[in-house]
Design a protein around this motif. Structure first.
Motif, PDB file in Angstrom:
ATOM      1  N   GLN A 239       0.845  -1.201  -0.048  1.00  0.00           N
ATOM      2  CA  GLN A 239      -0.032  -0.054  -0.007  1.00  0.00           C
ATOM      3  C   GLN A 239       0.873   1.255   0.007  1.00  0.00           C
ATOM      4  N   SER A 240       1.807   1.053   0.845  1.00  0.00           N
ATOM      5  CA  SER A 240       2.911   2.441   0.975  1.00  0.00           C
ATOM      6  C   SER A 240       3.395   2.753  -0.327  1.00  0.00           C
ATOM      7  N   ASP A 241       3.979   1.772  -1.101  1.00  0.00           N
ATOM      8  CA  ASP A 241       4.518   1.918  -2.549  1.00  0.00           C
ATOM      9  C   ASP A 241       3.537   2.686  -3.353  1.00  0.00           C
ATOM     10  N   LEU A 242       2.278   2.320  -3.059  1.00  0.00           N
ATOM     11  CA  LEU A 242       1.269   2.736  -4.316  1.00  0.00           C
ATOM     12  C   LEU A 242       0.993   4.247  -4.095  1.00  0.00           C
ATOM     13  N   TRP A 243       0.858   4.860  -2.767  1.00  0.00           N
ATOM     14  CA  TRP A 243       0.473   6.180  -2.640  1.00  0.00           C
ATOM     15  C   TRP A 243       1.286   7.417  -3.577  1.00  0.00           C
ATOM     16  N   THR A 267       2.952   7.868   6.299  1.00  0.00           N
ATOM     17  CA  THR A 267       3.991   8.030   5.553  1.00  0.00           C
ATOM     18  C   THR A 267       3.767   8.931   4.172  1.00  0.00           C
ATOM     19  N   SER A 268       2.625   8.860   4.095  1.00  0.00           N
ATOM     20  CA  SER A 268       2.070   9.688   2.643  1.00  0.00           C
ATOM     21  C   SER A 268       1.176  10.614   2.733  1.00  0.00           C
ATOM     22  N   MET A 269       1.009  10.904   4.035  1.00  0.00           N
ATOM     23  CA  MET A 269       0.124  11.942   4.298  1.00  0.00           C
ATOM     24  C   MET A 269       0.501  13.482   4.018  1.00  0.00           C
ATOM     25  N   ASP A 270       1.927  13.587   3.584  1.00  0.00           N
ATOM     26  CA  ASP A 270       2.452  14.786   3.096  1.00  0.00           C
ATOM     27  C   ASP A 270       1.912  15.035   1.573  1.00  0.00           C
ATOM     28  N   LYS A 271       1.394  13.836   1.121  1.00  0.00           N
ATOM     29  CA  LYS A 271       1.008  14.054  -0.269  1.00  0.00           C
ATOM     30  C   LYS A 271      -0.322  14.187  -0.454  1.00  0.00           C
ATOM     31  N   PHE A 272      -1.167  13.696   0.389  1.00  0.00           N
ATOM     32  CA  PHE A 272      -2.686  13.852   0.253  1.00  0.00           C
ATOM     33  C   PHE A 272      -3.459  14.583   1.433  1.00  0.00           C
ATOM     34  N   SER A 273      -4.406  15.580   1.188  1.00  0.00           N
ATOM     35  CA  SER A 273      -5.044  15.879   2.430  1.00  0.00           C
ATOM     36  C   SER A 273      -6.442  15.392   2.284  1.00  0.00           C
ATOM     37  N   PRO A 274      -7.168  14.982   3.449  1.00  0.00           N
ATOM     38  CA  PRO A 274      -8.409  14.371   3.464  1.00  0.00           C
ATOM     39  C   PRO A 274      -9.313  15.383   3.403  1.00  0.00           C
ATOM     40  N   ILE A 275     -10.509  15.274   2.630  1.00  0.00           N
ATOM     41  CA  ILE A 275     -11.530  16.213   2.390  1.00  0.00           C
ATOM     42  C   ILE A 275     -12.932  15.482   2.790  1.00  0.00           C
ATOM     43  N   GLY A 276     -12.782  14.463   3.431  1.00  0.00           N
ATOM     44  CA  GLY A 276     -14.005  13.632   3.696  1.00  0.00           C
ATOM     45  C   GLY A 276     -13.534  12.474   3.935  1.00  0.00           C
ATOM     46  N   LEU A 277     -14.806  11.340   3.982  1.00  0.00           N
ATOM     47  CA  LEU A 277     -14.549  10.162   4.358  1.00  0.00           C
ATOM     48  C   LEU A 277     -13.939   9.412   3.042  1.00  0.00           C
ATOM     49  N   THR A 278     -12.688   8.790   3.280  1.00  0.00           N
ATOM     50  CA  THR A 278     -11.709   8.246   2.313  1.00  0.00           C
ATOM     51  C   THR A 278     -11.807   9.140   0.984  1.00  0.00           C
ATOM     52  N   ALA A 279     -11.886  10.367   1.306  1.00  0.00           N
ATOM     53  CA  ALA A 279     -11.620  11.320  -0.004  1.00  0.00           C
ATOM     54  C   ALA A 279     -10.521  12.145   0.190  1.00  0.00           C
ATOM     55  N   TYR A 280      -9.628  12.278  -0.973  1.00  0.00           N
ATOM     56  CA  TYR A 280      -8.415  13.201  -0.709  1.00  0.00           C
ATOM     57  C   TYR A 280      -8.235  14.254  -1.944  1.00  0.00           C
ATOM     58  N   ARG A 281      -7.713  15.440  -1.587  1.00  0.00           N
ATOM     59  CA  ARG A 281      -6.946  16.039  -2.759  1.00  0.00           C
ATOM     60  C   ARG A 281      -5.332  15.941  -2.565  1.00  0.00           C
ATOM     61  N   PRO A 282      -4.777  16.189  -3.608  1.00  0.00           N
ATOM     62  CA  PRO A 282      -3.298  15.987  -3.621  1.00  0.00           C
ATOM     63  C   PRO A 282      -2.730  17.251  -2.839  1.00  0.00           C
ATOM     64  N   ILE A 283      -1.394  16.871  -2.265  1.00  0.00           N
ATOM     65  CA  ILE A 283      -0.729  18.209  -1.795  1.00  0.00           C
ATOM     66  C   ILE A 283       0.296  18.309  -2.680  1.00  0.00           C
ATOM     67  N   VAL A 284       0.258  19.810  -3.231  1.00  0.00           N
ATOM     68  CA  VAL A 284       1.511  20.120  -4.328  1.00  0.00           C
ATOM     69  C   VAL A 284       2.636  20.658  -3.409  1.00  0.00           C
TER      70      VAL A 284
END
Ligand SMILES: C[S@@+](CC[C@H](N)C(=O)[O-])C[C@H]1O[C@@H](n2cnc3c(N)ncnc32)[C@H](O)[C@@H]1O
Length: 287
Positions: A239-243, A267-284
């Protein structure tokens, strides 16, 4: 090993070493994690493969499937071991985000002549990409004439073939809102209680066979990626390799959706910010 099963028939049983070898192959080929507790499930799903190949034991099946000659059998083994359960409009809160929040930008981009691409990664028998197509075309019919496509991929060639056909039973279409059923489905002649997705929906969905653990051949970045109820079968490392890989193919203003029991690893939460239940936007990353 053959034993007498409770119903009196003779059944083939998998020993521990054979289970370990099959489980290792499922992990290296597809990322699937098969714990010892799944041994009965694994045996019942692989028994038809033994029968088709005329093999009398799991041990000889394991020897065959792990050999060079067993390359094509490996695809069939993975196909037998994957869980393909899917429903139309599964996890409806994602469709609300898609239509209410993502669609206005998608539409604006398409009107400017930009490509708009959605990826349903691990699409199973097609309910997920077809649901997206119905929801989006209903809300924005003009996208049918713009550069808009949904890529739908799965590791299992049998399931993508089924998805491409787009035929579903009465029971399966129950999750589709009645108005969409009338608009986007047609009954299949000569087949009782069987419905097919209309061409206008099929036209915007492209099915491909793709192992998420292998190279991703796509050249365009995606506006939206859904990888729902797929990574749950992988271990934490896979999973970690995929994010980061998903992040790298998502546009900076994109949207990313996972299944209800899946989360982007810490470990990949610097790349995605949660915007709802299991929904994310990328962090640039800022330069
Ligand atoms: C439970 S279904 C999820 C279908 C759909 N996304 C949904 O949420 O309804 C999981 C799918 O992931 C696919 N899958 C499993 N391992 C995969 C891999 N390594 N690469 C691509 N697809 C995979 C399976 O074949 C299966 O069709």
């Amino acid at each position: 090993m053959n034993i007498q099963t409770p119903n009196g028939s003779t059944g083939t049983v998998m020993d521990d070493a054979t289970f370990t070898s099959i489980a290792a192959l499922a992990k290296s080929e597809a990322g699937l994690i098969l714990s010892k507790a799944k041994s009965t499930m694994v045996q019942s799903r692989l028994r038809p493969r033994l029968k088709e190949l005329g093999l009398s034991s799991f041990n000889s099946y394991s020897d065959y499937v792990t050999s060079n000659a067993g390359m094509s059998e490996r695809i069939k083994m993975i196909s037998a071991l994957t869980t393909n359960v899917s429903h139309f409009f599964r996890e409806p809160h994602h469709f609300e985000i898609l239509i209410d929040q993502a669609l206005p930008d998608i539409l604006a981009k398409a009107r400017r002549g930009e490509k708009v691409r959605i990826w349903s990664a691990g699409c199973s028998s097609g309910q997920e990409p077809y649901s997206i197509a119905m929801a989006i075309l209903d809300a924005a019919p003009e996208l049918a004439t713009q550069d808009f496509l949904i890529l739908a991929s799965d590791i299992d060639p049998k399931i993508t073939e089924k998805a491409r056909l787009g035929q579903y039973s009465l029971q399966q279409i129950k999750g589709i809102p009645a108005t969409f059923q009338d608009k986007y489905l047609t009954s299949v002649e000569g087949q009782k209680d069987t419905y097919e997705v209309k061409d206008e929906i099929k036209k915007i969905v492209r099915f491909r066979e793709l192992n998420l653990l292998a190279e991703w051949p796509m050249q365009n970045k995606f506006d939206v990626i859904l990888c729902r109820n797929v990574v749950i079968y992988f271990d934490a490392e896979t999973q970690s390799d995929l994010w980061p890989r998903f992040h790298s193919v998502l546009k900076p203003d994109g949207w990313f959706f996972l299944g209800h029991s899946e989360r982007v690893s810490e470990t990949s939460m610097d790349k995605f910010s949660p915007i709802g239940l299991t929904a994310y936007r990328p962090i640039v990353a800022s330069k």
